[in-house]
Enzyme design. Structure first.
Site, PDB file in Angstrom:
ATOM      1  N   HIS A  37       0.837  -1.209   0.000  1.00 45.23           N
ATOM      2  CA  HIS A  37       0.000   0.000   0.000  1.00 45.23           C
ATOM      3  C   HIS A  37       0.874   1.262   0.000  1.00 45.23           C
ATOM      4  CE1 HIS A  37      -2.867  -2.911   1.976  1.00 45.23           C
ATOM      5  NE2 HIS A  37      -3.624  -2.414   1.018  1.00 45.23           N
ATOM      6  N   GLY A 149      -3.258  -1.907  -7.058  1.00 44.77           N
ATOM      7  CA  GLY A 149      -2.142  -2.851  -7.117  1.00 44.77           C
ATOM      8  C   GLY A 149      -2.395  -3.942  -8.154  1.00 44.77           C
TER       9      GLY A 149
END
Ligand code: PAF
Length: 281
Positions: A37, A149
């Protein structure tokens, strides 16, 4: 770093910044943050002036209520990581703020056939829930760019399809998978792995890497069979799927000559379901 619990307070913060032509990036998360993250935050900083991270465990994307209940929520730790990374604002609404009429609010859009493949087969309705909340987050932030992602490869595809559906002028930036030193893809779910599960979990990255390393050596079907055989006889590991697919449609690849190929895997390791992928070309 500012913290916002309502769309109104977030809007009030962003409005003057947008008026002065600041570029805004959104990093949507469900919290339980890890280095993956933070890599999204760092990449966001290279692409925008103001970085908003959202932390919201979205009930409509969970097919198993137990999974929702046990989803980790280490909020103090998350906030410390975000402040440290230089994030400008965190949007952490409660369920009522995002679903004022209740989390059974109607939502259905056409995401194409890829919705029903791979994760879609194992988690029915998952991508309707994901696109429902991401649309709400996009509406709340109206970002110029949004970061996702590559680990959730299918999710990225579904979000791009949702964006096309609503013709939203938001640029999606996809960040490479961040791995532990031994190859395990970072995931908020990894904390549920017991020591033996943690060891067994390496089969995912190893089988994917096998495909990358031996792509030119075997025909497609044999390559996939060999990768699947990595999962034979590992106690406590159950393979859901391993596929070499077309990265645009997620249909099984028909030929090695296809432009955009990706190997994707999902397996249950102990009681934790993990996914991973590697882009072949
Ligand atoms: O990838 C996630 O963490 C979630 O699916 C997302 C995009 C934040 C939507 O809830």
């Amino acid at each position: 770093m500012e913290i916002f619990k309502t769309k109104a307070s977030l809007h009030a913060f962003l409005q003057p910044l947008k008026a002065s032509a600041k570029k805004v990036a959104l990093v949507p998360t469900m919290g339980a943050l890890h280095s993956g993250h933070i890599s999204l935050i760092k990449l966001a900083q290279q692409n925008a002036d103001i970085i908003i991270c959202s932390i919201f465990v979205n009930p409509t994307q969970f097919t198993d209520p137990k999974d929702l209940e046990k989803y980790p929520r280490p909020i103090e730790h998350d906030l410390a990581m975000l402040a440290d990374a230089g994030c400008n604002g965190v949007f952490m609404p409660n369920v009522e703020e995002m679903y004022p009429g209740g989390a059974d609010e109607a939502w259905h859009i056409d995401l194409g056939n890829a919705e029903f493949l791979l994760e879609g087969e194992f988690r029915k309705g998952h991508y309707q829930g994901v696109t429902q909340i991401v649309k709400k987050l996009f509406d709340a932030v109206e970002p110029d760019v949004a970061m996702f992602g590559q680990k959730d490869f299918q999710q990225v595809l579904m979000i791009k399809n949702m964006l096309a559906h609503f013709k939203l002028p938001i640029k999606i930036i996809v960040c490479p998978i961040i791995r532990e030193d031994d190859g395990l893809a970072m995931s908020s779910r990894n904390i549920h792995l017991s020591p033996i599960d943690r060891k067994n979990s390496l089969v995912l990255s190893k089988s994917l890497q096998f495909v990358i390393d031996h792509f030119n050596e075997y025909p497609l079907v044999e390559l996939e069979e060999k990768a699947k055989s990595f999962y034979n006889n590992i106690d406590g590991v159950e393979l859901d799927y391993f596929t070499i697919a077309n990265g645009d449609t997620l249909e099984p690849a028909k030929s090695k000559d296809e432009e955009n190929l990706v190997a994707l895997v999902a397996a249950k390791v102990g009681s934790t379901r993990l996914i991973d992928n590697m882009i072949i070309k």
